[in-house]
Scaffold this motif. Structure first.
Motif, short mmCIF file in Angstrom:
data_model
loop_
_atom_site.label_atom_id
_atom_site.label_comp_id
_atom_site.label_asym_id
_atom_site.label_seq_id
_atom_site.Cartn_x
_atom_site.Cartn_y
_atom_site.Cartn_z
N GLU A 32 0.87 -1.10 -0.12
CA GLU A 32 -0.05 0.00 0.04
C GLU A 32 0.73 1.18 0.00
O GLU A 32 0.61 2.33 -0.62
N ASN A 33 2.02 1.28 0.64
CA ASN A 33 2.95 2.33 0.87
C ASN A 33 3.36 2.80 -0.51
O ASN A 33 3.07 4.08 -0.86
N SER A 34 3.42 1.76 -1.49
CA SER A 34 4.05 2.11 -2.52
C SER A 34 2.98 2.86 -3.47
O SER A 34 3.41 3.46 -4.41
N LEU A 35 1.93 2.67 -3.20
CA LEU A 35 0.53 3.39 -3.91
C LEU A 35 0.51 4.58 -3.77
O LEU A 35 -0.36 5.38 -4.28
N CYS A 36 1.23 5.28 -2.62
CA CYS A 36 0.88 6.59 -2.10
C CYS A 36 1.69 7.56 -3.30
O CYS A 36 2.91 7.63 -3.43
N PRO A 37 0.95 8.17 -4.19
CA PRO A 37 1.27 8.73 -5.27
C PRO A 37 2.15 10.08 -5.03
O PRO A 37 2.84 10.62 -6.00
N VAL A 38 1.88 10.50 -3.65
CA VAL A 38 2.44 12.01 -3.54
C VAL A 38 3.32 12.05 -2.37
O VAL A 38 4.05 13.13 -1.97
N THR A 39 3.93 10.69 -2.02
CA THR A 39 4.91 10.68 -0.84
C THR A 39 6.13 11.90 -0.93
O THR A 39 6.26 12.63 -0.02
N LYS A 40 6.82 11.93 -2.06
CA LYS A 40 7.88 12.63 -2.32
C LYS A 40 7.64 14.23 -2.30
O LYS A 40 8.06 14.94 -1.50
N ARG A 41 6.29 14.65 -2.81
CA ARG A 41 5.97 15.90 -2.98
C ARG A 41 5.62 16.36 -1.37
O ARG A 41 5.38 17.52 -1.29
N CYS A 42 4.70 15.57 -0.92
CA CYS A 42 4.26 15.88 0.28
C CYS A 42 4.91 16.03 1.51
O CYS A 42 4.86 17.13 2.10
N GLY A 43 5.99 14.96 1.43
CA GLY A 43 7.01 15.17 2.61
C GLY A 43 6.59 14.89 3.94
O GLY A 43 7.10 15.17 4.88
N GLY A 44 5.20 14.58 3.97
CA GLY A 44 4.84 14.25 5.35
C GLY A 44 5.23 12.83 6.10
O GLY A 44 5.31 12.90 7.17
N CYS A 45 5.16 11.80 5.40
CA CYS A 45 5.65 10.68 5.70
C CYS A 45 7.08 10.24 5.39
O CYS A 45 7.14 9.57 4.28
N HIS A 46 8.27 10.76 6.03
CA HIS A 46 9.32 10.44 5.26
C HIS A 46 9.40 8.75 5.10
O HIS A 46 10.68 8.49 4.65
N TRP A 47 8.90 7.97 6.14
CA TRP A 47 9.22 6.52 6.22
C TRP A 47 8.10 5.66 5.38
O TRP A 47 8.21 4.61 5.63
N MET A 48 7.48 6.56 4.38
CA MET A 48 6.58 5.56 3.74
C MET A 48 6.91 4.51 3.25
O MET A 48 6.06 3.56 3.12
N GLY A 49 8.17 4.57 2.52
CA GLY A 49 8.38 3.11 1.82
C GLY A 49 9.27 2.11 2.65
O GLY A 49 9.41 1.00 2.15
N MET A 50 9.10 2.27 4.18
CA MET A 50 9.85 1.48 5.00
C MET A 50 8.58 0.43 5.54
O MET A 50 7.80 0.75 5.90
N ASP A 51 9.27 -0.76 5.61
CA ASP A 51 8.57 -1.57 6.39
C ASP A 51 8.20 -1.41 7.52
O ASP A 51 9.14 -0.96 8.50
#
Ligand code: SAH
Length: 503
Positions: A32-51
């Protein structure tokens, strides 16, 4: 009733696991993490890609290391379902190039809105309500506010949800007080979302980066929601502080009660008490509770909360926590147990030294910033206290933030009582007691919805005469072509610097 029972069961299960990582395992989370399309531009969840399990290990390792001179960390309490936990969701409104309404967050370092319809860590119902508000706008001819031209009406939407109560508050932040066809708009929104329990119009017509203005009008329901924490009911009004992850908050407070081990006779001080949550929960196991909090609105809510829960052995005071302790000292009053939950910048020398002189048997310190926690522990362990226990709690999955709780107890040996009071240890200069860049960014985002860069913070710090230890954020020469911090971000950063008492 059923809902509460189910929750209590869940709570019991979680408590049994409280020394271990959350049960939630990660494959699904990661997919599901990898489905977040705005992770980079948002900057809210720095660990979005991490288990998620790895996130917990990282956080535990960090707190363990920081606390290692003082005590052995008991572990970290993770979440079973670490997604969609935020009970407070904020969206900024604007228009795309074709003048169609958009809603989302500001892209880091800009005023461009990144459209966001759903976020992995936000309450899903809240996200859906924000989308519905946006979709209703054209048929009511309501235009989002345009910061550049000053035209338009809707600036922000804030949705707060009660995890247990299911109550939902929608705050429409407008640039001017009149919402056209107000009743029909409210009706239409309620038709889509009958679960909304209150709608408030907040007027913010200032050229400011703060999200909420001072004026409010309740257009539907009571104007506030209530939620339950550890069996007590708390009123949450649009502007009062409430923990954003109530499930983890319950576990944190349960730990605080375990550490305090009250017998029913003690005088307890709840310092930095916000809306009185911890003190009210502690009140049934204490002789009396005193709560102190700087924010007047929070104190008002705390007093209402004491009434709602029929708590009679609690008093709330609006004051700086340090000054309040000095007043207590002057009157010869004392507490047996101090529960403290200061902001990210930690406590003050005034407060800590007064606690050391007052010499309560126990101090339970809750902290959302382990760096300032260990700074304060250093002082307390130099002044007659020993750290007995410590635990980390993951309140903010997918971000690098972590909550910690420690128990300090008073040492009674002669040797320790005679420890010299070396004030210089904690006699920090204003610049040294500073918040980190991350904390300033987080404060600005939380209070204004704006993203600010390190460069902008550095520029304003320099303007305010706070000397940068490392100048990597600043232009090499005056003539360098660096973006200049826009005025509304400057105002927001100054507010944060004031909040952290750096200026
Ligand atoms: N214990 C509460 C609130 C914790 S947040 C809870 O768990 O909900 C920290 C609180 O400290 C905020 O409400 C903030 O307004 C308050 N605060 C900040 N500086 C303070 C000071 N110098 N004296 C007293 N309270 C302060």
């Amino acid at each position: 009733m059923e809902q509460r029972k189910e929750r209590e069961n869940r709570y019991a299960i979680k408590r049994n696991h409280s020394n271990h990582y959350g049960e939630y395992t990660s494959k699904e989370t990661n997919r599901e993490n990898s489905l977040c399309p705005v992770t980079k531009r948002c900057g809210g969840c720095h660990w979005m890609g991490m288990d998620y399990q790895e996130q917990l290990r990282e956080k535990e390792k960090r707190v363990r290391k920081l606390l290692s001179p003082y005590c052995r960390l008991e572990g970290i309490v993770g979440m079973e379902q670490p997604l969609y936990y935020r009970n407070k969701v904020h969206a900024v409104f604007g228009e795309d190039r074709k003048h169609r309404p958009i809603s989302g967050i500001y892209e880091e370092g800009t005023h461009r809105i990144v459209p966001v319809d759903s976020c992995r860590i936000e309450n899903q119902k809240a996200d859906a309500i924000i989308v519905s508000v946006r979709e209703l706008l054209p048929s009511f001819k309501i235009r989002p506010y345009n910061e550049d031209t000053g035209y338009g009406l809707l600036r922000h939407v804030l949705v707060r949800t009660g995890q247990v109560s299911g109550q939902i508050m929608v705050v429409l932040v407008l640039a001017s007080p009149i919402l056209p066809s107000r009743n029909n708009f409210v009706k239409a929104l309620l038709k889509h979302h009958p679960e909304i329990t209150t709608i408030v119009v907040n007027v913010n017509n200032r050229n400011t980066s703060m999200v909420l203005g001072d004026r409010e009008q309740v257009v539907y329901g009571k104007g506030y929601i209530e939620d339950t924490l550890c069996g007590k009911t708390f009123r949450i009004s649009p502007r009062s502080f409430y923990q954003v992850n109530p499930l983890q908050t319950e576990l944190l407070y349960a730990k605080a009660m375990e550490y305090a081990a009250l017998t029913g006779r003690e005088t307890v001080l709840d310092a930095y008490c916000g809306t009185g949550t911890i003190g009210i929960i502690a009140s049934e196991r204490a002789g009396q509770v005193l709560g102190v909090e700087l924010n007047a609105e929070a104190v008002r809510d705390a007093r209402v909360n004491a009434k709602i829960n029929q708590v009679r052995n609690i008093r709330f005071y609006q004051n700086d926590a340090g000054r309040f302790l000095l007043d207590m000292e002057a009157q010869g009053a004392r507490a047996d147990v101090v529960l403290m939950d200061p902001p990210r910048s930690g406590s003050s020398q005034e407060f800590l030294s007064a606690v050391a002189r007052m010499a309560p048997e126990k101090v339970v310190y809750i902290s959302c910033n382990p760096e300032t926690l260990v700074r304060d522990l250093k002082y307390m362990t130099g002044h007659g206290y020993r750290v007995e226990r410590g635990m980390a709690v993951d309140m903010f999955p997918f971000t690098e933030h972590v909550e910690s709780i420690v128990l300090l107890s008073k040492l009674h040996t002669k040797q320790n009582i005679e420890v010299e009071l070396i004030m210089s240890e904690i006699d920090l200069t204003a610049a040294e007691s500073k918040a980190t860049y991350e904390e300033i960014k987080e404060y600005v985002l939380e209070h204004t919805g704006l993203k600010v860069s390190n460069l902008y913070i550095a520029q304003i710090k320099q303007k305010c005469g706070i000397i940068e230890r490392v100048n990597y954020n600043l232009p090499k020469s005056e003539s360098s072509r660096q973006p200049k911090c826009p005025p509304e971000k400057e105002a927001a950063i100054r507010e944060a610097l004031e909040h952290f008492r750096m200026i």
